[in-house]
Design a protein around this motif. Structure first.
Motif, short mmCIF file in Angstrom:
data_model
loop_
_atom_site.label_atom_id
_atom_site.label_comp_id
_atom_site.label_asym_id
_atom_site.label_seq_id
_atom_site.Cartn_x
_atom_site.Cartn_y
_atom_site.Cartn_z
N TRP A 117 -141.80 31.15 -47.96
CA TRP A 117 -142.30 32.17 -48.87
C TRP A 117 -141.64 33.52 -48.66
N GLU A 118 -141.17 33.79 -47.45
CA GLU A 118 -140.41 35.02 -47.25
C GLU A 118 -139.11 35.00 -48.05
N ARG A 119 -138.55 33.81 -48.23
CA ARG A 119 -137.36 33.68 -49.09
C ARG A 119 -137.73 33.77 -50.56
N GLU A 120 -138.77 33.06 -50.95
CA GLU A 120 -139.09 32.91 -52.37
C GLU A 120 -139.80 34.12 -52.95
N TYR A 121 -140.69 34.72 -52.18
CA TYR A 121 -141.49 35.83 -52.70
C TYR A 121 -141.96 36.69 -51.52
N PRO A 122 -141.14 37.62 -51.09
CA PRO A 122 -141.46 38.41 -49.90
C PRO A 122 -142.76 39.19 -50.00
N GLU A 123 -143.28 39.41 -51.22
CA GLU A 123 -144.52 40.16 -51.39
C GLU A 123 -145.77 39.34 -51.11
N ILE A 124 -145.64 38.06 -50.83
CA ILE A 124 -146.83 37.29 -50.49
C ILE A 124 -147.54 37.97 -49.32
N ASP A 125 -148.87 38.06 -49.38
CA ASP A 125 -149.62 38.74 -48.33
C ASP A 125 -151.07 38.27 -48.39
N THR A 126 -151.88 38.79 -47.50
CA THR A 126 -153.29 38.45 -47.48
C THR A 126 -154.03 39.20 -48.59
N ALA A 127 -155.24 38.73 -48.90
CA ALA A 127 -156.04 39.39 -49.93
C ALA A 127 -156.37 40.83 -49.53
N SER A 128 -156.63 41.05 -48.25
CA SER A 128 -156.98 42.41 -47.82
C SER A 128 -155.83 43.38 -48.10
N ALA A 129 -154.59 42.93 -47.89
CA ALA A 129 -153.45 43.79 -48.17
C ALA A 129 -153.29 44.04 -49.67
N LYS A 130 -153.53 43.02 -50.49
CA LYS A 130 -153.43 43.18 -51.94
C LYS A 130 -154.51 44.13 -52.46
N VAL A 131 -155.72 43.98 -51.95
CA VAL A 131 -156.80 44.87 -52.36
C VAL A 131 -156.49 46.31 -51.98
#
Length: 250
Positions: free
Chosen positions: A158-172
């Motif tokens: 996922w770091e290759r495909e979509y580096p912005e993947i993160d936990t819900a707390s970070a997204k919130v």
């Protein structure tokens, strides 16, 4: 066909172009508090062939602008809208989600299932905020880590495909920093990936390969999709789509 045209060909006949489900769309809508409102203006950004647009037209008293970059998807949506009697409620618009021709404060609700990643979560919700009326609602589904730690192979993928993947707390926290008040969050269950998306996609592979003469490019696309499906089946406890429901504050 080039790779992009092949991907459109693979996905244009699908009921949806990514994971999701009608139950989850309904749940997210209920969380907005808009289900009983009247005369709404709604934008469905990255609508694909319109799985969410059609449901919103069924459940809301609203005018819906369904936006996608690919005219083939919009043609399918127009056909489906005519069949279901929603042609007067849904207007399609061919446009890039990072260059939308909307006015400030135009919409009561902006919706985007499984598509904001094309801009990136942070860039997307920042850019779209100005199109919402004060107090208007944003609903997006976004690839999200479900755990604090995950297997190295999955992390690397996922770091290759979509580096912005993160936990819900970070997204919130991102939403809070950029003028939104988070209202609700929930996780898409496995049947939204498998029953509703991956299994119908798998069933379409042979016809897709036959349409495209089993070309090397078509075979490569199918193999890439199969790897993605296998990855989810193996690691589904660690990631999913999260639905984020937030309101614009000023």
């Amino acid at each position: 066909m080039d790779e992009l045209e092949l991907l459109v060909d693979l996905h244009r006949s699908g009921q949806r172009q990514g994971p999701g489900g009608s139950k989850e769309t309904r749940r997210a809508l209920e969380m907005t508090g808009l289900a009983q409102a009247r005369g709404l203006r709604v934008a469905d950004i990255g609508c694909g062939t319109g799985s969410a647009s059609l449901l919103l037209a069924e459940w809301l008293d609203a005018e819906i602008v369904a936006v996608d970059l690919f005219p083939e998807f919009l043609a399918e949506l127009n056909d489906r809208a005519r069949t279901r009697g929603f042609s007067e409620r849904i207007r399609t618009l061919e446009a890039s989600m990072d260059a939308l021709p909307f006015a400030a404060d135009e919409f009561d609700l902006i919706w985007s299932e499984g598509a904001i990643y094309n801009m990136g979560f942070e860039a997307g919700h920042q850019a779209w905020r100005r199109f919402l009326k004060p107090g208007g609602m944003l609903v997006v589904s976004e690839i999200t880590w479900l755990t604090a730690e995950r297997p190295p192979a999955l992390q690397a993928h996922w770091e290759r495909e979509y580096p912005e993947i993160d936990t819900a707390s970070a997204k919130v926290a991102q939403l809070e920093r950029h003028g939104y008040r988070p209202e609700a969050y929930f996780v898409l269950p496995p049947d939204g990936w498998l029953t509703n998306y991956y299994e119908p996609l798998e069933a379409s592979f042979e016809a897709f390969l036959e349409r495209n003469a089993h070309s090397e490019s078509a075979r490569n696309i199918v193999e890439a999709e199969r790897r993605e499906i296998a990855l989810y089946r193996r690691y589904r406890d660690f990631y999913s789509y999260g639905f984020y429901i937030a309101s614009r504050i000023d």
